[in-house]
Enzyme design. Structure first.
Site, PDB file in Angstrom:
ATOM      1  N   CYS A 231      31.017  43.619  40.043  1.00  0.00           N
ATOM      2  CA  CYS A 231      31.466  44.571  41.061  1.00  0.00           C
ATOM      3  C   CYS A 231      32.878  45.061  40.751  1.00  0.00           C
ATOM      4  O   CYS A 231      33.163  46.258  40.827  1.00  0.00           O
ATOM      5  CB  CYS A 231      31.418  43.903  42.434  1.00  0.00           C
ATOM      6  SG  CYS A 231      31.784  45.034  43.808  1.00  0.00           S
ATOM      7  N   CYS A 232      33.761  44.127  40.377  1.00  0.00           N
ATOM      8  CA  CYS A 232      35.125  44.513  40.011  1.00  0.00           C
ATOM      9  C   CYS A 232      35.129  45.397  38.760  1.00  0.00           C
ATOM     10  O   CYS A 232      35.920  46.331  38.664  1.00  0.00           O
ATOM     11  CB  CYS A 232      35.974  43.277  39.763  1.00  0.00           C
ATOM     12  SG  CYS A 232      36.446  42.376  41.254  1.00  0.00           S
TER      13      CYS A 232
ATOM     14  N   CYS B 183      39.697  43.790  48.581  1.00  0.00           N
ATOM     15  CA  CYS B 183      38.566  44.334  49.331  1.00  0.00           C
ATOM     16  C   CYS B 183      38.238  43.426  50.513  1.00  0.00           C
ATOM     17  O   CYS B 183      38.374  42.202  50.416  1.00  0.00           O
ATOM     18  CB  CYS B 183      37.345  44.454  48.422  1.00  0.00           C
ATOM     19  SG  CYS B 183      37.571  45.585  47.031  1.00  0.00           S
TER      20      CYS B 183
ATOM     21  N   CYS C 232      35.898  40.416  49.937  1.00  0.00           N
ATOM     22  CA  CYS C 232      36.288  39.293  49.073  1.00  0.00           C
ATOM     23  C   CYS C 232      37.682  38.750  49.373  1.00  0.00           C
ATOM     24  O   CYS C 232      38.282  38.101  48.521  1.00  0.00           O
ATOM     25  CB  CYS C 232      36.213  39.719  47.610  1.00  0.00           C
ATOM     26  SG  CYS C 232      34.618  40.397  47.107  1.00  0.00           S
TER      27      CYS C 232
ATOM     28  N   CYS D 226      40.713  40.321  39.281  1.00  0.00           N
ATOM     29  CA  CYS D 226      39.651  41.322  39.277  1.00  0.00           C
ATOM     30  C   CYS D 226      39.256  41.736  37.866  1.00  0.00           C
ATOM     31  O   CYS D 226      38.166  42.268  37.659  1.00  0.00           O
ATOM     32  CB  CYS D 226      40.068  42.548  40.076  1.00  0.00           C
ATOM     33  SG  CYS D 226      41.443  43.477  39.369  1.00  0.00           S
TER      34      CYS D 226
END
Length: 246
Positions: A127-128, A208, A211, A234
């Protein structure tokens, strides 16, 4: 002095230049490092990346005093707290920042890799990579160097961070590496800078909303990022281009 042994670990001219600059800047004031990097060492080819997080006002204010039109890159993941987006707009306005660049993931990649929007839960590294690493990699092709707000006190993983790094493709300049939490607080108070609204709610490091959680007393400032996982970064600051990341 925090600097690796050049002869033992690096050979490229860029890595040697980074190590020499880091040694030269080690005892300089942050404002002097920034001015030299922006107006001399990397003139016309340097940008600032900012999370518009808990400590970001300091670096943004310092840069605004030197060049308010310097590119300021914000990685808009579509997963930020709404307070962060409001804070971004507030700081850009009061500091007169005229070149704010909001980066998002490539739409086609987002559809391919995260069609259900739950990649953050299934594979946080992926995702990062989708929402931060690849967008930043694409834009930093246009620059020789970029400025970060990282500090050595924030986490054990940053304790030996140099002032200037070479990641194999870009130079990274960390003018606040030597600053403590007290230095940050004093600067914010002295210059009457607004605080991120989540700081008083126990968020000393803000990413985010999916997280990030508040930090307990005595924990690292970044302990609330990806809490309960081995993940601590990240990925945008890893030496991923074949460089030594000194």
């Amino acid at each position: 002095m925090i600097i690796n042994n050049i002869a033992d670990q690096v050979a490229s001219p860029e890595a040697i230049r980074a190590a020499k600059l880091s040694a030269r800047y080690e005892n300089w004031a942050a404002a002097d490092i920034l001015r030299d990097a922006i107006e001399h060492e990397f003139i016309g080819s340097i940008a600032l990346s900012s999370s518009f997080g808990a400590d970001s006002a300091v670096m943004l204010h310092l840069v605004s005093q030197i060049n308010s039109d310097l590119p300021v890159i914000f990685l808009d993941t579509d997963r930020h707290f709404f307070q962060t987006l409001q804070y971004r707009d507030q700081l850009a306005k009061i500091l007169g920042l005229t070149n704010l660049i909001n980066l998002k993931a490539d739409k086609a990649e987002e559809q391919d890799f995260d069609p259900k929007g739950n990649l953050w839960k299934l594979a946080p590294d992926a995702c990062c990579a989708l929402r931060k690493v690849r967008p930043l990699n694409r834009i930093t092709d246009d620059y020789t160097a970029w400025i970060t707000g990282r500090k050595r006190h924030q986490a054990a993983t940053r304790a030996n961070m140099p002032i200037v790094e070479w990641d194999g493709r870009n130079f990274k300049v960390n003018p606040l590496a030597n600053w403590t939490a007290d230095d940050i607080a004093d600067y914010i108070e002295t210059h009457a800078l607004p605080a991120h609204p989540l700081v008083e709610q126990g968020y000393p490091s803000i990413g985010c909303f999916t997280c990030t959680k508040p930090v307990e007393v005595g924990e690292d400032a970044r302990a609330g990022r990806w809490a309960g996982q081995d993940k601590t970064e990240c990925g945008i600051h890893k030496p991923i281009f074949g460089g030594d990341g000194i």
